[in-house]
Design an enzyme around this catalytic site. Sequence first.
Site, PDB file in Angstrom:
ATOM      1  N   HIS A 147       0.833  -1.266   0.085  1.00 20.36           N
ATOM      2  CA  HIS A 147       0.126  -0.046  -0.100  1.00 20.36           C
ATOM      3  C   HIS A 147       0.953   1.126   0.074  1.00 20.36           C
ATOM      4  CE1 HIS A 147       0.952   0.597   4.295  1.00 20.36           C
ATOM      5  NE2 HIS A 147       0.447  -0.549   4.611  1.00 20.36           N
ATOM      6  N   CYS A 155       3.119  -4.724   6.728  1.00 23.92           N
ATOM      7  CA  CYS A 155       2.939  -4.808   5.194  1.00 23.92           C
ATOM      8  C   CYS A 155       4.242  -4.219   4.523  1.00 23.92           C
ATOM      9  CB  CYS A 155       1.828  -3.701   4.830  1.00 23.92           C
ATOM     10  SG  CYS A 155       0.039  -4.297   5.816  1.00 23.92           S
TER      11      CYS A 155
END
Length: 430
Positions: A147, A155
């Site tokens: 992202h 992440c």
Amino acid sequence: MFAKFARTGVLIAAIGVAGCNDSSMKDFAPEANKPLPDKILADMQAKGMVRTSSVMARIFKEEGKLEIWKAKTNGRYEMVASYEICKWSGKLGPKYTEGDRQAPEGFYTVRPSQMNPRSNYHLSFNIGFPNAYDRANGRTGQNLMVHGACSSSGCYSMTDAQIEQIYAFGRDAFQGGQTEFQIQAFPFRMTAANMARYRNDPNYEFWKMLKVGYDNFEITKVPPKVDVCEKRYVFNQVAPEGTTFDPTGPCPATTQPDSLKTAFANYEKSYDAAFNSAVNSSSVAPKPTIAGIKEASIVSDWSKRRARGERVPIDPPSMNSDGSVTETTRMGRIDSPAGRKMAALDAAKEAKRKAEEQRLAAIEAAKAAKEQAKAQALAEKEAAKQAAQQQVVTAGVEPAQPAQETQQAADADQGTVSKLKKKLLGMFGG
């Protein structure tokens, strides 16, 4: 040889090319529609790629790179873009459990439903953790993404400008008919030198398994077909018709094209020689790695306490090679509804503690005052007693003075009588 093999679809069965209508694509990404830069499009054309050809991604933690590879007209893939990863969390090594803050390592699949054009992190796509291997091995976690916003808690985070391009690569490939694309996430480039550096690491056996898939791609330049059986990855294996790969069951008897087996054997022979040479040569020191499920559980507990709004060390705890745990001394809590609620509860608890402390102090003060008054009363009583005793002693000594005076008076009287008697006798011829 490999181009022909790729066109047969044996190696790219995991890619699953199929149609995707316009309506679903509009629903899929109505706001994420920025085109790729002209320079990238020109590079793709020069390399024999079209904008909507199939795509895959490779991630290397230690090097901090995310690579985009696209299929050329001959079926083989070539790298078309490379990005510096803005931030990833945790250490080298796989993700073990929810809350361990580890960015996953392994082979993952992204489908259109995993793309999020309205992400809180600008744009994002879920990488598909846990996959079949993760589930078979009891590994847990959710919402692991690539992202934007350059902020990570497990992440792979990019800048907003980077994620717009990465997202566009996937979007365009889906528009061209690709139904899912592969993400290969590695701790480092799996060269002989790097594998030699980490040969004593607790994650080494896991990395050796990933390396088989890495090598298959290096040899063929086609994303490997990925399956899981006996709780391990297997790559480019073809099972007999009517049989399937059971992630937790025994692996079926499989076959591979002879050309691939020969190429892989030659590749491994060259690798073994390079590995042995690297073992005996100086190299860069290994980076920190996660010490298995034990460290993952410690970090997970820290994450849970942090999520509840408790005051915890600012940074996650880390396990040392000797099994001891290191924690930062600075404490804090997250600014969230849970954090603010916990802060209020802690404040109320502290106020209650202080009030009880003051109450006990008042009781002790009253007790001390009472003891002091009692001591003073005893002192006064003792003083009075001593005064009385002194008066008694004084009363026993002072009467001696009047007695002496009385005797003297008596003696004086006796003398007077004697004188008078003598006088009378003289008068009457006595």
